[in-house]
Design a protein around this motif. Sequence first.
Motif, PDB file in Angstrom:
ATOM      1  N   ILE A   5       0.858  -1.181   0.000  1.00  0.00           N
ATOM      2  CA  ILE A   5       0.000   0.000   0.000  1.00  0.00           C
ATOM      3  C   ILE A   5       0.899   1.236   0.000  1.00  0.00           C
ATOM      4  O   ILE A   5       1.683   1.445   0.932  1.00  0.00           O
ATOM      5  CB  ILE A   5      -0.928   0.005   1.221  1.00  0.00           C
ATOM      6  N   LEU A   6       0.799   2.038  -1.054  1.00  0.00           N
ATOM      7  CA  LEU A   6       1.655   3.213  -1.219  1.00  0.00           C
ATOM      8  C   LEU A   6       0.954   4.477  -0.737  1.00  0.00           C
ATOM      9  O   LEU A   6      -0.256   4.637  -0.918  1.00  0.00           O
ATOM     10  CB  LEU A   6       2.045   3.375  -2.694  1.00  0.00           C
ATOM     11  N   ASN A   7       1.745   5.378  -0.156  1.00  0.00           N
ATOM     12  CA  ASN A   7       1.220   6.656   0.313  1.00  0.00           C
ATOM     13  C   ASN A   7       1.480   7.791  -0.664  1.00  0.00           C
ATOM     14  O   ASN A   7       1.058   8.926  -0.440  1.00  0.00           O
ATOM     15  CB  ASN A   7       1.831   7.015   1.672  1.00  0.00           C
ATOM     16  N   GLU A   8       2.215   7.494  -1.755  1.00  0.00           N
ATOM     17  CA  GLU A   8       2.516   8.519  -2.754  1.00  0.00           C
ATOM     18  C   GLU A   8       2.541   7.895  -4.141  1.00  0.00           C
ATOM     19  O   GLU A   8       2.657   6.681  -4.292  1.00  0.00           O
ATOM     20  CB  GLU A   8       3.860   9.182  -2.457  1.00  0.00           C
ATOM     21  N   TYR A   9       2.413   8.773  -5.136  1.00  0.00           N
ATOM     22  CA  TYR A   9       2.416   8.315  -6.520  1.00  0.00           C
ATOM     23  C   TYR A   9       3.837   8.329  -7.075  1.00  0.00           C
ATOM     24  O   TYR A   9       4.691   9.097  -6.596  1.00  0.00           O
ATOM     25  CB  TYR A   9       1.547   9.233  -7.381  1.00  0.00           C
ATOM     26  N   PRO A  10       4.116   7.496  -8.076  1.00  0.00           N
ATOM     27  CA  PRO A  10       5.426   7.575  -8.743  1.00  0.00           C
ATOM     28  C   PRO A  10       5.555   8.889  -9.495  1.00  0.00           C
ATOM     29  O   PRO A  10       4.551   9.538  -9.826  1.00  0.00           O
ATOM     30  CB  PRO A  10       5.406   6.371  -9.695  1.00  0.00           C
ATOM     31  N   GLY A  11       6.799   9.290  -9.773  1.00  0.00           N
ATOM     32  CA  GLY A  11       7.050  10.529 -10.500  1.00  0.00           C
ATOM     33  C   GLY A  11       6.679  10.405 -11.966  1.00  0.00           C
ATOM     34  O   GLY A  11       6.220   9.358 -12.421  1.00  0.00           O
ATOM     35  N   PRO A  12       6.886  11.493 -12.739  1.00  0.00           N
ATOM     36  CA  PRO A  12       6.545  11.488 -14.169  1.00  0.00           C
ATOM     37  C   PRO A  12       7.209  10.354 -14.944  1.00  0.00           C
ATOM     38  O   PRO A  12       6.648   9.844 -15.916  1.00  0.00           O
ATOM     39  CB  PRO A  12       7.038  12.859 -14.644  1.00  0.00           C
ATOM     40  N   SER A  13       8.397   9.952 -14.508  1.00  0.00           N
ATOM     41  CA  SER A  13       9.110   8.872 -15.200  1.00  0.00           C
ATOM     42  C   SER A  13       8.638   7.488 -14.770  1.00  0.00           C
ATOM     43  O   SER A  13       9.053   6.472 -15.332  1.00  0.00           O
ATOM     44  CB  SER A  13      10.613   8.989 -14.949  1.00  0.00           C
ATOM     45  N   GLY A  14       7.792   7.440 -13.732  1.00  0.00           N
ATOM     46  CA  GLY A  14       7.309   6.165 -13.228  1.00  0.00           C
ATOM     47  C   GLY A  14       8.137   5.590 -12.101  1.00  0.00           C
ATOM     48  O   GLY A  14       7.815   4.536 -11.570  1.00  0.00           O
ATOM     49  N   SER A  15       9.221   6.291 -11.729  1.00  0.00           N
ATOM     50  CA  SER A  15      10.093   5.790 -10.659  1.00  0.00           C
ATOM     51  C   SER A  15       9.609   6.270  -9.294  1.00  0.00           C
ATOM     52  O   SER A  15       8.928   7.288  -9.169  1.00  0.00           O
ATOM     53  CB  SER A  15      11.525   6.251 -10.897  1.00  0.00           C
ATOM     54  N   LEU A  16      10.000   5.512  -8.263  1.00  0.00           N
ATOM     55  CA  LEU A  16       9.591   5.832  -6.903  1.00  0.00           C
ATOM     56  C   LEU A  16      10.620   5.284  -5.928  1.00  0.00           C
ATOM     57  O   LEU A  16      11.081   4.149  -6.073  1.00  0.00           O
ATOM     58  CB  LEU A  16       8.216   5.220  -6.608  1.00  0.00           C
ATOM     59  N   SER A  17      10.988   6.095  -4.952  1.00  0.00           N
ATOM     60  CA  SER A  17      11.917   5.668  -3.902  1.00  0.00           C
ATOM     61  C   SER A  17      11.119   5.235  -2.684  1.00  0.00           C
ATOM     62  O   SER A  17      10.241   5.960  -2.215  1.00  0.00           O
ATOM     63  CB  SER A  17      12.873   6.802  -3.521  1.00  0.00           C
ATOM     64  N   LEU A  18      11.432   4.056  -2.170  1.00  0.00           N
ATOM     65  CA  LEU A  18      10.743   3.529  -1.004  1.00  0.00           C
ATOM     66  C   LEU A  18      11.697   3.437   0.177  1.00  0.00           C
ATOM     67  O   LEU A  18      12.891   3.176   0.001  1.00  0.00           O
ATOM     68  CB  LEU A  18      10.155   2.150  -1.313  1.00  0.00           C
ATOM     69  N   GLY A  19      11.159   3.641   1.384  1.00  0.00           N
ATOM     70  CA  GLY A  19      11.982   3.682   2.580  1.00  0.00           C
ATOM     71  C   GLY A  19      12.107   2.358   3.304  1.00  0.00           C
ATOM     72  O   GLY A  19      11.828   1.280   2.755  1.00  0.00           O
ATOM     73  N   SER A  20      12.482   2.451   4.575  1.00  0.00           N
ATOM     74  CA  SER A  20      12.819   1.260   5.350  1.00  0.00           C
ATOM     75  C   SER A  20      11.640   0.327   5.586  1.00  0.00           C
ATOM     76  O   SER A  20      11.800  -0.901   5.586  1.00  0.00           O
ATOM     77  CB  SER A  20      13.424   1.680   6.694  1.00  0.00           C
ATOM     78  N   LYS A  21      10.446   0.887   5.778  1.00  0.00           N
ATOM     79  CA  LYS A  21       9.285   0.032   6.043  1.00  0.00           C
ATOM     80  C   LYS A  21       8.935  -0.804   4.822  1.00  0.00           C
ATOM     81  O   LYS A  21       8.663  -2.003   4.921  1.00  0.00           O
ATOM     82  CB  LYS A  21       8.095   0.885   6.470  1.00  0.00           C
ATOM     83  N   GLU A  22       8.936  -0.144   3.659  1.00  0.00           N
ATOM     84  CA  GLU A  22       8.656  -0.870   2.425  1.00  0.00           C
ATOM     85  C   GLU A  22       9.780  -1.858   2.108  1.00  0.00           C
ATOM     86  O   GLU A  22       9.544  -2.969   1.622  1.00  0.00           O
ATOM     87  CB  GLU A  22       8.468   0.102   1.255  1.00  0.00           C
ATOM     88  N   TYR A  23      11.015  -1.452   2.402  1.00  0.00           N
ATOM     89  CA  TYR A  23      12.168  -2.341   2.216  1.00  0.00           C
ATOM     90  C   TYR A  23      12.006  -3.613   3.043  1.00  0.00           C
ATOM     91  O   TYR A  23      12.215  -4.723   2.557  1.00  0.00           O
ATOM     92  CB  TYR A  23      13.452  -1.603   2.624  1.00  0.00           C
ATOM     93  N   ARG A  24      11.610  -3.428   4.282  1.00  0.00           N
ATOM     94  CA  ARG A  24      11.447  -4.581   5.173  1.00  0.00           C
ATOM     95  C   ARG A  24      10.369  -5.529   4.633  1.00  0.00           C
ATOM     96  O   ARG A  24      10.537  -6.753   4.655  1.00  0.00           O
ATOM     97  CB  ARG A  24      11.073  -4.108   6.579  1.00  0.00           C
ATOM     98  N   TYR A  25       9.283  -4.959   4.136  1.00  0.00           N
ATOM     99  CA  TYR A  25       8.186  -5.789   3.650  1.00  0.00           C
ATOM    100  C   TYR A  25       8.548  -6.512   2.354  1.00  0.00           C
ATOM    101  O   TYR A  25       8.335  -7.728   2.225  1.00  0.00           O
ATOM    102  CB  TYR A  25       6.944  -4.916   3.438  1.00  0.00           C
ATOM    103  N   LEU A  26       9.109  -5.784   1.400  1.00  0.00           N
ATOM    104  CA  LEU A  26       9.382  -6.375   0.089  1.00  0.00           C
ATOM    105  C   LEU A  26      10.603  -7.282   0.087  1.00  0.00           C
ATOM    106  O   LEU A  26      10.595  -8.353  -0.519  1.00  0.00           O
ATOM    107  CB  LEU A  26       9.572  -5.267  -0.953  1.00  0.00           C
ATOM    108  N   VAL A  27      11.656  -6.855   0.781  1.00  0.00           N
ATOM    109  CA  VAL A  27      12.920  -7.589   0.729  1.00  0.00           C
ATOM    110  C   VAL A  27      13.018  -8.632   1.838  1.00  0.00           C
ATOM    111  O   VAL A  27      13.432  -9.773   1.599  1.00  0.00           O
ATOM    112  CB  VAL A  27      14.110  -6.613   0.796  1.00  0.00           C
ATOM    113  N   ARG A  28      12.646  -8.246   3.072  1.00  0.00           N
ATOM    114  CA  ARG A  28      12.794  -9.172   4.197  1.00  0.00           C
ATOM    115  C   ARG A  28      11.630 -10.149   4.311  1.00  0.00           C
ATOM    116  O   ARG A  28      11.834 -11.323   4.633  1.00  0.00           O
ATOM    117  CB  ARG A  28      12.931  -8.381   5.505  1.00  0.00           C
ATOM    118  N   VAL A  29      10.398  -9.664   4.051  1.00  0.00           N
ATOM    119  CA  VAL A  29       9.231 -10.526   4.199  1.00  0.00           C
ATOM    120  C   VAL A  29       8.949 -11.305   2.916  1.00  0.00           C
ATOM    121  O   VAL A  29       8.875 -12.537   2.918  1.00  0.00           O
ATOM    122  CB  VAL A  29       7.987  -9.706   4.607  1.00  0.00           C
TER     123      VAL A  29
END
Length: 274
Positions: A5-29
């Motif tokens: 669940i994202l709290n912001e939209y990607p930029g015009p290029s479609g890229s998005l930087s995610l922080g530690s919480k998202e990192y933990r969910y996607l990479v660790r979980v």
Amino acid sequence: MRRLILNEYPGPSGSLSLGSKEYRYLVRVLRLQIGEQFRALLPNGKEALFTITAIGKSGLEVALVKDIGPLPESAIADEERRATLPPLPPIILCQALPKGQKMDLIVRQAAEAGVSHIIPFISQHSVPRLDKSTAQQKLERWNRIIKEARQQSGSDVTTRIEPITDMKGLLEFWEQQKKITPNSQAILLHQDPLAQGTLHGYLEGNIQSVHIAVGPEGGFSDEEAAQCIEHGFKPLLLGVNVLRTETAAIFATAAVQVLLLEKASWILSNNSIV
């Protein structure tokens, strides 16, 4: 199906930087690697597909996939299963604040179960007495728990939790909801058999929403029960055992959901109950 669940939209290029919480969910979980894809819900509630483009020590970069392509078999099966289920009216859990960290568990379970709203309130038997600062911290924590629970369970319901209120605020919320959805039902879980009504009976007809009021340890006071009944709440005793407040909340939510999902099978043509 699990979705970030994202709290912001990607930029015009479609890229998005995610922080530690998202990192933990996607990479660790989920243990995803660079180049792998995942599904996410944008702030507007729409689903999008992203690819992981870079992984750092505590964050990662992702890019929006323009062409989503065919759904995986697991996702197709999930959507087909959901399509067979009837739409459910919103379920609103009105939970008196319990002791300690029990509310965290209740919030998590309610979000996983697809509860629409959670109304935390302080009743006469509630032990917690929170100042504004502590109450705000609790609310922020519960919102984080809801987000994690929805990601884990894949719930399509946007569970919302209201600021902590009292019995007066709860009854005002209910009265306002009745104006918006007149065919709503409110159920008061009580440790004493105050009425002979059944859950089946309370959920008959075209129900627009269901409110479930659960007391803290010690239950509702006689005065509170009388107030709720006066405002149209239907008292209900679930079984013969006295349940813990955290058990009663998920027990009642599950019972209401199952009955609503299987409503067509337990209501006969003459409106009698099987």
